[in-house]
Design a protein around this motif. Structure first.
Motif, PDB file in Angstrom:
ATOM      1  N   MET A   1      41.178  40.691  46.332  1.00  0.00           N
ATOM      2  CA  MET A   1      40.685  41.675  45.369  1.00  0.00           C
ATOM      3  C   MET A   1      39.254  42.054  45.676  1.00  0.00           C
ATOM      4  O   MET A   1      38.827  43.192  45.615  1.00  0.00           O
ATOM      5  CB  MET A   1      40.798  41.098  43.967  1.00  0.00           C
ATOM      6  CG  MET A   1      40.299  42.022  42.886  1.00  0.00           C
ATOM      7  SD  MET A   1      40.703  41.303  41.300  1.00  0.00           S
ATOM      8  CE  MET A   1      39.887  42.472  40.272  1.00  0.00           C
ATOM      9  N   PHE A 102      46.049  36.722  38.347  1.00  0.00           N
ATOM     10  CA  PHE A 102      45.310  37.055  39.554  1.00  0.00           C
ATOM     11  C   PHE A 102      45.921  36.403  40.787  1.00  0.00           C
ATOM     12  O   PHE A 102      45.931  36.988  41.872  1.00  0.00           O
ATOM     13  CB  PHE A 102      43.836  36.667  39.402  1.00  0.00           C
ATOM     14  CG  PHE A 102      43.051  37.628  38.557  1.00  0.00           C
ATOM     15  CD1 PHE A 102      42.619  38.841  39.086  1.00  0.00           C
ATOM     16  CD2 PHE A 102      42.750  37.347  37.236  1.00  0.00           C
ATOM     17  CE1 PHE A 102      41.899  39.745  38.312  1.00  0.00           C
ATOM     18  CE2 PHE A 102      42.039  38.245  36.455  1.00  0.00           C
ATOM     19  CZ  PHE A 102      41.605  39.444  36.995  1.00  0.00           C
ATOM     20  N   TYR A 196      46.723  48.945  35.145  1.00  0.00           N
ATOM     21  CA  TYR A 196      45.379  48.350  35.267  1.00  0.00           C
ATOM     22  C   TYR A 196      45.008  48.087  36.721  1.00  0.00           C
ATOM     23  O   TYR A 196      44.006  48.599  37.231  1.00  0.00           O
ATOM     24  CB  TYR A 196      45.387  47.063  34.453  1.00  0.00           C
ATOM     25  CG  TYR A 196      44.127  46.250  34.394  1.00  0.00           C
ATOM     26  CD1 TYR A 196      42.954  46.767  33.872  1.00  0.00           C
ATOM     27  CD2 TYR A 196      44.138  44.912  34.795  1.00  0.00           C
ATOM     28  CE1 TYR A 196      41.815  45.986  33.772  1.00  0.00           C
ATOM     29  CE2 TYR A 196      43.009  44.126  34.693  1.00  0.00           C
ATOM     30  CZ  TYR A 196      41.848  44.667  34.184  1.00  0.00           C
ATOM     31  OH  TYR A 196      40.730  43.889  34.077  1.00  0.00           O
ATOM     32  N   PHE A 197      45.825  47.311  37.401  1.00  0.00           N
ATOM     33  CA  PHE A 197      45.549  46.994  38.803  1.00  0.00           C
ATOM     34  C   PHE A 197      45.772  48.207  39.708  1.00  0.00           C
ATOM     35  O   PHE A 197      45.025  48.425  40.661  1.00  0.00           O
ATOM     36  CB  PHE A 197      46.421  45.834  39.270  1.00  0.00           C
ATOM     37  CG  PHE A 197      45.947  44.495  38.804  1.00  0.00           C
ATOM     38  CD1 PHE A 197      44.729  43.982  39.229  1.00  0.00           C
ATOM     39  CD2 PHE A 197      46.712  43.723  37.940  1.00  0.00           C
ATOM     40  CE1 PHE A 197      44.286  42.739  38.799  1.00  0.00           C
ATOM     41  CE2 PHE A 197      46.280  42.473  37.502  1.00  0.00           C
ATOM     42  CZ  PHE A 197      45.065  41.985  37.932  1.00  0.00           C
ATOM     43  N   TYR A 200      42.723  50.570  39.136  1.00  0.00           N
ATOM     44  CA  TYR A 200      41.440  49.978  39.544  1.00  0.00           C
ATOM     45  C   TYR A 200      41.293  49.930  41.061  1.00  0.00           C
ATOM     46  O   TYR A 200      40.294  50.404  41.614  1.00  0.00           O
ATOM     47  CB  TYR A 200      41.305  48.573  38.955  1.00  0.00           C
ATOM     48  CG  TYR A 200      40.014  47.877  39.361  1.00  0.00           C
ATOM     49  CD1 TYR A 200      38.818  48.201  38.748  1.00  0.00           C
ATOM     50  CD2 TYR A 200      40.001  46.904  40.352  1.00  0.00           C
ATOM     51  CE1 TYR A 200      37.625  47.574  39.118  1.00  0.00           C
ATOM     52  CE2 TYR A 200      38.828  46.272  40.724  1.00  0.00           C
ATOM     53  CZ  TYR A 200      37.639  46.612  40.107  1.00  0.00           C
ATOM     54  OH  TYR A 200      36.474  45.983  40.481  1.00  0.00           O
ATOM     55  N   HIS A 201      42.277  49.384  41.728  1.00  0.00           N
ATOM     56  CA  HIS A 201      42.141  49.201  43.173  1.00  0.00           C
ATOM     57  C   HIS A 201      42.277  50.518  43.932  1.00  0.00           C
ATOM     58  O   HIS A 201      41.598  50.720  44.950  1.00  0.00           O
ATOM     59  CB  HIS A 201      43.166  48.189  43.666  1.00  0.00           C
ATOM     60  CG  HIS A 201      42.820  46.780  43.278  1.00  0.00           C
ATOM     61  ND1 HIS A 201      41.846  46.046  43.902  1.00  0.00           N
ATOM     62  CD2 HIS A 201      43.303  45.990  42.290  1.00  0.00           C
ATOM     63  CE1 HIS A 201      41.748  44.860  43.335  1.00  0.00           C
ATOM     64  NE2 HIS A 201      42.624  44.806  42.358  1.00  0.00           N
ATOM     65  N   LYS A 220      31.788  49.395  39.668  1.00  0.00           N
ATOM     66  CA  LYS A 220      32.898  48.515  39.307  1.00  0.00           C
ATOM     67  C   LYS A 220      33.135  48.485  37.797  1.00  0.00           C
ATOM     68  O   LYS A 220      34.281  48.471  37.339  1.00  0.00           O
ATOM     69  CB  LYS A 220      32.646  47.101  39.829  1.00  0.00           C
ATOM     70  CG  LYS A 220      32.745  46.977  41.347  1.00  0.00           C
ATOM     71  CD  LYS A 220      32.538  45.550  41.794  1.00  0.00           C
ATOM     72  CE  LYS A 220      32.725  45.405  43.298  1.00  0.00           C
ATOM     73  NZ  LYS A 220      32.524  44.004  43.748  1.00  0.00           N
ATOM     74  N   GLY A 224      36.582  49.680  36.137  1.00  0.00           N
ATOM     75  CA  GLY A 224      37.281  48.670  35.342  1.00  0.00           C
ATOM     76  C   GLY A 224      37.502  49.122  33.911  1.00  0.00           C
ATOM     77  O   GLY A 224      38.572  48.905  33.341  1.00  0.00           O
ATOM     78  N   LEU A 295      37.572  41.941  35.489  1.00  0.00           N
ATOM     79  CA  LEU A 295      37.596  42.248  36.921  1.00  0.00           C
ATOM     80  C   LEU A 295      36.268  41.923  37.585  1.00  0.00           C
ATOM     81  O   LEU A 295      36.235  41.447  38.728  1.00  0.00           O
ATOM     82  CB  LEU A 295      37.953  43.725  37.124  1.00  0.00           C
ATOM     83  CG  LEU A 295      39.423  44.070  36.868  1.00  0.00           C
ATOM     84  CD1 LEU A 295      39.621  45.575  36.786  1.00  0.00           C
ATOM     85  CD2 LEU A 295      40.320  43.493  37.953  1.00  0.00           C
ATOM     86  N   ASP A 299      35.853  39.299  40.506  1.00  0.00           N
ATOM     87  CA  ASP A 299      35.307  39.761  41.788  1.00  0.00           C
ATOM     88  C   ASP A 299      34.125  38.917  42.245  1.00  0.00           C
ATOM     89  O   ASP A 299      34.093  38.415  43.373  1.00  0.00           O
ATOM     90  CB  ASP A 299      34.867  41.228  41.674  1.00  0.00           C
ATOM     91  CG  ASP A 299      35.935  42.182  42.176  1.00  0.00           C
ATOM     92  OD1 ASP A 299      36.940  41.713  42.732  1.00  0.00           O
ATOM     93  OD2 ASP A 299      35.761  43.404  42.005  1.00  0.00           O
TER      94      ASP A 299
END
Length: 310
Positions: A1, A102, A196-197, A200-201, A220, A224, A295, A299
């Protein structure tokens, strides 16, 4: 991540998994302690009946007209400690829950690349869906206890283990007891984490990194926050269904809300489309910044562990 810099040494998959568990658990614990009051308000607003229904039932139940009205009435009638009702179940659950989330997300990304040399938006979305669905199975009993505590409007706080014992004694550990609302929790968590993921990514990879630490932090946080907010809009009907199934029923001797989809349909037919978005404001107020907090903590903790304990 995390962004893997060239100077991060090679590390075994087993140690990486341990670091992912530690980082995810830390992120979940911090997020729930900070944002719990908004979760209580969200639950109260989702399970309350319409004013007309309260009047017809001749009960003394207080109606909340909004987020700040709910905060004010809870403070006056139940005290400031009421904002943290039901805190123990998420504290007990958040470390393993976020750790599972995660860990599963990071470990399944490769599987969902489908031959692509790098992860795609579909990769992130499917890995998030898988992670959210699995964490829901692990955390649902804690959710049942938490909702029961949050729905209690008495000033006296009831202990977590007392509530859990009563649920098991009266209804067992099955889908009518400690695991009721399981499919609603799976739908809520699975859809939330897919968005969400995935968001975000995908967006984080499109927006260039900044060499300035402050601007990189802001980048970020912003992504997020947007990821958590968007996910709230998409999954809240499942959250409303979950609260109705796990919370007190309108008539104590009758079970009105059973299945996930049937509960959504019942709420829509009896209360209208807007009722499926009850509690949206406190949910966004919690999971928007809460999503950013989680997040970011993951991170930075994960990157720190990779750099200093490899």
């Amino acid at each position: 991540m995390s962004t893997q810099n060239d100077h991060i040494p090679t590390i075994s998959p087993g140690r990486k998994a341990v670091f992912q568990v530690l980082s995810g658990g830390s992120a979940g614990f911090l997020e729930v302690c900070i944002m719990q009051p908004l979760d209580v308000v969200k639950t109260r607003m989702q399970i309350q009946a319409r004013p007309a229904a309260i009047a017809a039932s001749h009960t003394a139940e207080v109606h909340y007209s909004g987020v700040f009205d709910c905060f004010a009435k809870m403070y006056r009638q139940e005290g400031i400690a009421s904002y943290w009702k039901g805190l123990m179940p998420p504290i007990l659950a958040e470390t393993p829950k976020r750790a599972i989330k995660f860990l599963v997300f990071e470990q399944t990304k490769t599987f969902f690349q489908f031959g692509s040399p790098t992860p795609t938006p579909l990769t992130f979305a499917l890995a998030g869906l898988t992670a959210g669905t699995l964490e829901a199975i692990a955390v649902n009993p804690f959710e049942v206890v938490k909702v029961s505590q949050q729905a209690n409007r008495q000033k006296k706080l009831i202990g977590t283990f007392d509530v859990a014992r009563d649920i098991v004694r009266n209804d067992g550990i099955g889908l009518r007891g400690l695991n009721k609302g399981l499919t609603a929790t799976m739908g809520r968590n699975g859809i939330f984490n897919m968005v969400y993921f995935g968001f975000y990514h995908s967006v984080k990879n499109l927006v260039p990194e900044s060499k300035d630490n402050t601007w990189e932090f802001i980048r970020k946080v912003t992504i997020g926050f947007l990821a958590g907010t968007l996910a709230c809009f998409v999954n809240i009907p499942f959250d409303v269904a979950k609260s109705r199934i796990q919370g007190p029923q309108p008539v104590p001797t009758e079970i009105k809300y059973r299945g996930t989809l049937s509960s959504i349909v019942t709420v829509y037919r009896e209360e209208g489309f807007r009722a499926l978005y009850k509690g949206l404001v406190p949910k966004i107020m919690r999971l928007g910044p809460g999503g950013a907090i989680m997040l970011l903590v993951f991170d930075y903790t994960y990157e720190y562990l990779l750099l200093n304990h490899s």
